[in-house]
Motif scaffolding. Structure first.
Motif, PDB file in Angstrom:
ATOM      1  N   GLY A 161      -7.543   6.130 -14.575  1.00 28.74           N
ATOM      2  CA  GLY A 161      -8.430   6.958 -15.369  1.00 28.74           C
ATOM      3  C   GLY A 161      -9.244   6.155 -16.359  1.00 28.74           C
ATOM      4  N   THR A 162      -9.036   4.850 -16.441  1.00 29.97           N
ATOM      5  CA  THR A 162      -9.783   4.008 -17.378  1.00 29.97           C
ATOM      6  C   THR A 162     -10.180   2.719 -16.705  1.00 29.97           C
ATOM      7  OG1 THR A 162      -7.746   2.960 -18.143  1.00 29.97           O
ATOM      8  CG2 THR A 162      -8.521   4.889 -19.374  1.00 29.97           C
ATOM      9  N   PRO A 163     -11.255   2.105 -17.159  1.00 31.69           N
ATOM     10  CA  PRO A 163     -11.668   0.830 -16.569  1.00 31.69           C
ATOM     11  C   PRO A 163     -10.625  -0.252 -16.785  1.00 31.69           C
ATOM     12  CG  PRO A 163     -13.422   1.799 -17.919  1.00 31.69           C
ATOM     13  CD  PRO A 163     -12.189   2.577 -18.212  1.00 31.69           C
ATOM     14  N   ASP A 164     -10.571  -1.217 -15.881  1.00 33.61           N
ATOM     15  CA  ASP A 164      -9.630  -2.340 -15.984  1.00 33.61           C
ATOM     16  C   ASP A 164     -10.377  -3.532 -16.567  1.00 33.61           C
ATOM     17  OD1 ASP A 164      -7.860  -4.387 -15.698  1.00 33.61           O
ATOM     18  OD2 ASP A 164      -7.855  -4.369 -13.503  1.00 33.61           O
ATOM     19  N   PRO A 173      -2.782  -4.215 -13.481  1.00 30.63           N
ATOM     20  CA  PRO A 173      -4.221  -4.236 -13.139  1.00 30.63           C
ATOM     21  C   PRO A 173      -4.528  -5.172 -11.970  1.00 30.63           C
ATOM     22  CG  PRO A 173      -3.931  -4.313 -15.511  1.00 30.63           C
ATOM     23  CD  PRO A 173      -2.561  -4.463 -14.912  1.00 30.63           C
ATOM     24  N   ALA A 174      -3.851  -6.322 -11.924  1.00 27.21           N
ATOM     25  CA  ALA A 174      -4.090  -7.264 -10.824  1.00 27.21           C
ATOM     26  C   ALA A 174      -3.725  -6.653  -9.476  1.00 27.21           C
ATOM     27  CB  ALA A 174      -3.295  -8.546 -11.053  1.00 27.21           C
ATOM     28  N   LEU A 175      -2.613  -5.887  -9.446  1.00 26.42           N
ATOM     29  CA  LEU A 175      -2.199  -5.269  -8.190  1.00 26.42           C
ATOM     30  C   LEU A 175      -3.195  -4.195  -7.766  1.00 26.42           C
ATOM     31  CD1 LEU A 175      -0.009  -5.275  -6.041  1.00 26.42           C
ATOM     32  CD2 LEU A 175       1.170  -3.495  -7.328  1.00 26.42           C
ATOM     33  N   ILE A 176      -3.679  -3.416  -8.731  1.00 22.32           N
ATOM     34  CA  ILE A 176      -4.681  -2.399  -8.408  1.00 22.32           C
ATOM     35  C   ILE A 176      -5.933  -3.064  -7.831  1.00 22.32           C
ATOM     36  CG2 ILE A 176      -6.230  -0.671  -9.393  1.00 22.32           C
ATOM     37  CD1 ILE A 176      -3.993   0.009 -11.369  1.00 22.32           C
ATOM     38  N   HIS A 177      -6.302  -4.221  -8.394  1.00 20.01           N
ATOM     39  CA  HIS A 177      -7.471  -4.953  -7.878  1.00 20.01           C
ATOM     40  C   HIS A 177      -7.241  -5.400  -6.443  1.00 20.01           C
ATOM     41  CE1 HIS A 177     -11.028  -7.336  -7.741  1.00 20.01           C
ATOM     42  NE2 HIS A 177     -10.376  -8.491  -7.677  1.00 20.01           N
ATOM     43  N   HIS A 178      -6.004  -5.824  -6.103  1.00 14.96           N
ATOM     44  CA  HIS A 178      -5.681  -6.176  -4.715  1.00 14.96           C
ATOM     45  C   HIS A 178      -5.949  -4.990  -3.790  1.00 14.96           C
ATOM     46  CE1 HIS A 178      -4.223 -10.179  -5.085  1.00 14.96           C
ATOM     47  NE2 HIS A 178      -3.157  -9.900  -5.850  1.00 14.96           N
ATOM     48  N   TYR A 179      -5.515  -3.805  -4.180  1.00 18.10           N
ATOM     49  CA  TYR A 179      -5.738  -2.607  -3.373  1.00 18.10           C
ATOM     50  C   TYR A 179      -7.239  -2.352  -3.209  1.00 18.10           C
ATOM     51  CZ  TYR A 179      -0.984  -0.747  -2.862  1.00 18.10           C
ATOM     52  OH  TYR A 179       0.314  -0.524  -2.487  1.00 18.10           O
ATOM     53  N   GLU A 180      -7.997  -2.481  -4.300  1.00 13.80           N
ATOM     54  CA  GLU A 180      -9.436  -2.223  -4.240  1.00 13.80           C
ATOM     55  C   GLU A 180     -10.122  -3.107  -3.201  1.00 13.80           C
ATOM     56  OE1 GLU A 180     -10.827  -2.936  -8.144  1.00 13.80           O
ATOM     57  OE2 GLU A 180     -10.423  -0.914  -8.866  1.00 13.80           O
ATOM     58  N   VAL A 181      -9.820  -4.413  -3.266  1.00 18.54           N
ATOM     59  CA  VAL A 181     -10.466  -5.365  -2.361  1.00 18.54           C
ATOM     60  C   VAL A 181     -10.025  -5.133  -0.913  1.00 18.54           C
ATOM     61  CG1 VAL A 181     -10.698  -7.803  -1.763  1.00 18.54           C
ATOM     62  CG2 VAL A 181     -10.771  -7.093  -4.159  1.00 18.54           C
ATOM     63  N   GLY A 194     -11.346  -1.755   0.325  1.00 18.71           N
ATOM     64  CA  GLY A 194     -12.790  -1.559   0.230  1.00 18.71           C
ATOM     65  C   GLY A 194     -13.145  -0.310  -0.534  1.00 18.71           C
ATOM     66  N   ASP A 195     -12.327   0.068  -1.510  1.00 21.13           N
ATOM     67  CA  ASP A 195     -12.517   1.308  -2.244  1.00 21.13           C
ATOM     68  C   ASP A 195     -12.487   1.019  -3.744  1.00 21.13           C
ATOM     69  OD1 ASP A 195     -12.612   3.806  -3.278  1.00 21.13           O
ATOM     70  OD2 ASP A 195     -10.809   4.575  -2.259  1.00 21.13           O
ATOM     71  N   PRO A 196     -13.684   0.839  -4.379  1.00 17.64           N
ATOM     72  CA  PRO A 196     -13.708   0.507  -5.802  1.00 17.64           C
ATOM     73  C   PRO A 196     -13.287   1.659  -6.702  1.00 17.64           C
ATOM     74  CG  PRO A 196     -15.932   0.854  -4.995  1.00 17.64           C
ATOM     75  CD  PRO A 196     -15.029   0.881  -3.792  1.00 17.64           C
TER      76      PRO A 196
END
Length: 411
Positions: free
Chosen positions: A65-68, A44-52, A55-57
């Motif tokens: 497919g599920t909230p983090d 989940p932490a790595l996915i959050h890095h990608y999001e930030v 710029g794509d939430p």
């Protein structure tokens, strides 16, 4: 499609390389590559890095497919704005931010003038005019003009606010000076009609203030614009209006007479031009530079200014010997802050030297003028260079004229 492949697709869609993403996230490019290939666990932490970074939430939801539960809430508008800003900061930190989000960060920065105007606001306008005047006199250019325009727009808004009468008079002079400098720069760019409108506005504002020299100087600038539009007689008439004010200083009066002499020469009124030269010299003998307003110390009473104004007029009147003396004196005294004025003197001195038979000296000065003008953006200077080349050619130095023309084209 695997979660790693989803992440790679999102990264590629954003136009980021693995190396750039590694710089933005602090995770090595090798580890990111292995995650995208499915060789490492997607946390989940790595996915959050990608999001930030991207710029794509939606990256997290698309990937799992599920909230983090470890990621910040995404449900409110404020959350979205905050995360969007974080993504811009992350991208900007490595120089890969797109222009649009950063431009939006500037929204709302415009400030309205205060409800009541006092001396602090007036001093701010005066400081803006002083800064712009120094920048423009040294080199000119669109960047300085853009800065001055923003200051002028704010200053004009101030005029519609309540203030004491002495404050309003001082503000009118400050706005008049700033508008005059913007108008003069617009003239120097060759946009004559627009310059005339700006200078007319400057004159109206200056006339509402108490600085009579500024009013006269603005009329002088306006007269030059009319003369360059092919109406030198109108230029003379404008200066007659200026000279009718007995409150202007002797230093500014000398300046006005010198420019009037130049207009007379352009209008084929040689006798009128010589009369204005005499009046300028008489006024100059009575001038008291120490009493001049602050702005005049950068222009009218700055070292070499009157010599340059008289030299330009004498050159146009065909008084070569006197012109050479004045132009030489001007070049000896003009500082680095008067680049364009120095070039105007130098181009004419080059022509005078060639006319007098000093071909080597004239050629040296002509080459120097072309070299010094290389990084100066000025329609006046460009016209002066062409005048100089024509003068050299008329004296039979066709090879030099061809060389100078080639140098200008290459620049």
């Amino acid at each position: 499609m695997t979660i790693g492949e989803d992440l790679r697709e999102a990264r590629q869609r954003a136009g980021l390389s693995l190396g750039r993403l590694a710089l933005m996230t602090g995770v090595s490019a090798g580890h990111l590559s292995r995650v995208e290939r499915g060789a490492r666990e997607v946390t989940p932490a790595l996915i959050h890095h990608y999001e930030v970074a991207l710029g794509d939430p939606t990256v997290h939801f698309a990937a799992t497919g599920t909230p983090d539960p470890c990621a910040p809430e995404m449900g409110t508008v404020d959350d979205m704005k905050r995360r969007g800003l974080l993504s811009v900061i992350a991208a900007a930190s490595v120089g890969v931010a797109t222009g649009e989000p950063l431009t939006r960060l500037l929204d709302g920065l415009a400030t309205e003038p205060p409800s009541n105007v006092g001396l602090p606001e007036v001093r701010a306008v005066e400081a803006a005019a002083d800064l712009y005047m120094r920048m423009d006199l040294a080199r000119g250019g669109n960047a300085a003009t853009a800065m001055a325009r923003g200051s002028l727009e704010w200053a004009v808004k101030l005029q519609g606010r309540p203030m004491a009468d002495p404050t309003r008079e001082r503000l009118c002079s400050a706005v008049g000076l700033l508008a005059d400098r913007v108008g003069w720069a617009t003239y120097d760019q060759g946009r004559l009609e627009r310059a005339a409108r700006l200078l007319t506005f400057a004159l109206d504002s200056a006339a509402r203030g108490t600085d009579r020299d500024l009013r006269a100087h603005t009329m002088l600038d306006l007269s030059v614009t009319f003369a360059d539009m092919g109406r030198p007689r109108d230029g003379v008439e404008i200066l007659r209006l200026a000279l009718g004010d007995e409150r202007i200083s002797s230093a500014e009066r000398a300046n006005v007479h010198a420019v009037a002499a130049r207009h007379c020469a352009a209008a084929d009124d040689r006798q009128g031009g010589l009369r204005h030269i005499g009046l300028a010299e008489d006024a100059l003998s009575r001038a008291e530079p120490a009493t001049a307003p602050d702005w005049a110390h950068h222009i009218t009473v700055s070292p070499g200014h009157h010599d340059s104004a008289l030299g330009l007029a004498l050159f146009q009147l065909g008084e070569d010997s006197d012109a050479r003396a004045r132009l030489t004196a001007a070049l000896d005294r003009l500082g680095e802050s008067r680049t364009r004025t120095g070039l105007r003197c130098l181009t004419r001195l080059a022509v005078l030297r060639v006319r007098e038979g000093d071909r080597d000296g004239g050629a040296e000065q002509a080459r120097r003028a072309v070299m010094l003008a290389a990084d100066v953006r000025s329609t006046r200077v460009a016209n002066d260079l062409r005048m100089m080349i024509d003068g050299v050619r008329e004296c039979g130095m066709t090879e030099l004229a061809r060389e100078l023309t080639g140098s200008l084209t290459a620049a």
